[in-house]
Write a protein that holds these residues in place. Structure first.
Motif, short mmCIF file in Angstrom:
data_model
loop_
_atom_site.label_atom_id
_atom_site.label_comp_id
_atom_site.label_asym_id
_atom_site.label_seq_id
_atom_site.Cartn_x
_atom_site.Cartn_y
_atom_site.Cartn_z
N ARG A 46 0.84 -1.20 0.00
CA ARG A 46 0.00 0.00 0.00
C ARG A 46 0.88 1.25 0.00
O ARG A 46 2.01 1.22 0.46
CB ARG A 46 -0.91 0.00 1.23
CG ARG A 46 -1.89 -1.18 1.20
CD ARG A 46 -2.87 -1.20 2.34
NE ARG A 46 -3.70 -0.02 2.44
CZ ARG A 46 -4.78 0.21 1.70
NH1 ARG A 46 -5.15 -0.66 0.78
NH2 ARG A 46 -5.48 1.31 1.86
N LEU A 47 0.32 2.33 -0.53
CA LEU A 47 1.01 3.62 -0.51
C LEU A 47 0.13 4.61 0.21
O LEU A 47 -1.07 4.71 -0.07
CB LEU A 47 1.29 4.10 -1.94
CG LEU A 47 2.22 5.31 -2.04
CD1 LEU A 47 3.63 4.92 -1.58
CD2 LEU A 47 2.27 5.84 -3.46
N GLY A 48 0.72 5.31 1.16
CA GLY A 48 -0.01 6.34 1.90
C GLY A 48 0.68 7.68 1.75
O GLY A 48 1.91 7.77 1.79
N VAL A 49 -0.11 8.71 1.54
CA VAL A 49 0.38 10.09 1.56
C VAL A 49 -0.26 10.73 2.77
O VAL A 49 -1.49 10.83 2.87
CB VAL A 49 0.02 10.84 0.26
CG1 VAL A 49 0.54 12.27 0.31
CG2 VAL A 49 0.58 10.11 -0.96
N LEU A 50 0.58 11.12 3.72
CA LEU A 50 0.12 11.54 5.05
C LEU A 50 0.60 12.94 5.37
O LEU A 50 1.58 13.41 4.82
CB LEU A 50 0.66 10.57 6.11
CG LEU A 50 0.75 9.09 5.76
CD1 LEU A 50 1.48 8.32 6.86
CD2 LEU A 50 -0.63 8.52 5.54
N ASP A 51 -0.07 13.58 6.30
CA ASP A 51 0.37 14.87 6.83
C ASP A 51 -0.34 15.07 8.16
O ASP A 51 -1.55 15.27 8.18
CB ASP A 51 0.04 16.00 5.86
CG ASP A 51 0.67 17.33 6.28
OD1 ASP A 51 1.23 17.41 7.40
OD2 ASP A 51 0.60 18.28 5.49
N GLY A 52 0.39 14.96 9.24
CA GLY A 52 -0.20 15.11 10.57
C GLY A 52 -0.36 13.78 11.27
O GLY A 52 0.33 12.81 10.96
N ASP A 53 -1.28 13.73 12.21
CA ASP A 53 -1.47 12.57 13.06
C ASP A 53 -2.54 11.64 12.51
O ASP A 53 -3.56 12.09 12.00
CB ASP A 53 -1.89 13.00 14.47
CG ASP A 53 -0.82 13.81 15.17
OD1 ASP A 53 0.37 13.67 14.82
OD2 ASP A 53 -1.17 14.58 16.08
#
Length: 121
Positions: A46-53
């Protein structure tokens, strides 16, 4: 839980035997995007693009592998903090509570058992 999570577990984007560009896919997404790139045997990549909690959660029956492609990911565990930079990885053991913190825009490759709920059990 954050209602802005854009998580899809119903679609595998790339069938076995096809090539794809992970960097380009990540660059084209906004946080909190999370998709299954491909299946490998009984696992999902899987690929995740995250920012924050994200939030505290655990997976009772499966380990969860994280590899940072871009940015910084801190994975808070009950007894310590694991900090990952690009090219670094960590596997959260099954049943362990963890709280991912993306320090700015972060792109993460994850490997986990097919069918796992990314938000925890």
């Amino acid at each position: 839980m954050n209602n802005a999570y854009d998580i899809d577990t119903d679609t595998i984007l790339h069938p076995v035997g096809t090539d794809f560009d992970i960097t380009a896919i990540g660059a084209a997404q906004n946080p909190w995007w999370n998709r299954t790139l491909c299946a490998v045997n009984d696992a999902w990549v899987r690929l995740g693009v995250l920012d924050g909690d994200f939030h505290w959660h655990k997976h009772d029956d499966t380990d969860e592998f994280f590899m940072v492609m871009e940015g910084q990911l801190d994975i808070e565990l009950e007894d310590r903090m694991v900090t990952l930079q690009p090219g670094q990885a960590f596997t959260v053991p099954r049943g362990v509570m963890h709280f991912p913190h993306a320090r700015g825009r972060t792109v993460v490759l994850m490997i986990e058992r097919a069918g796992v709920a990314p938000t925890g059990d």
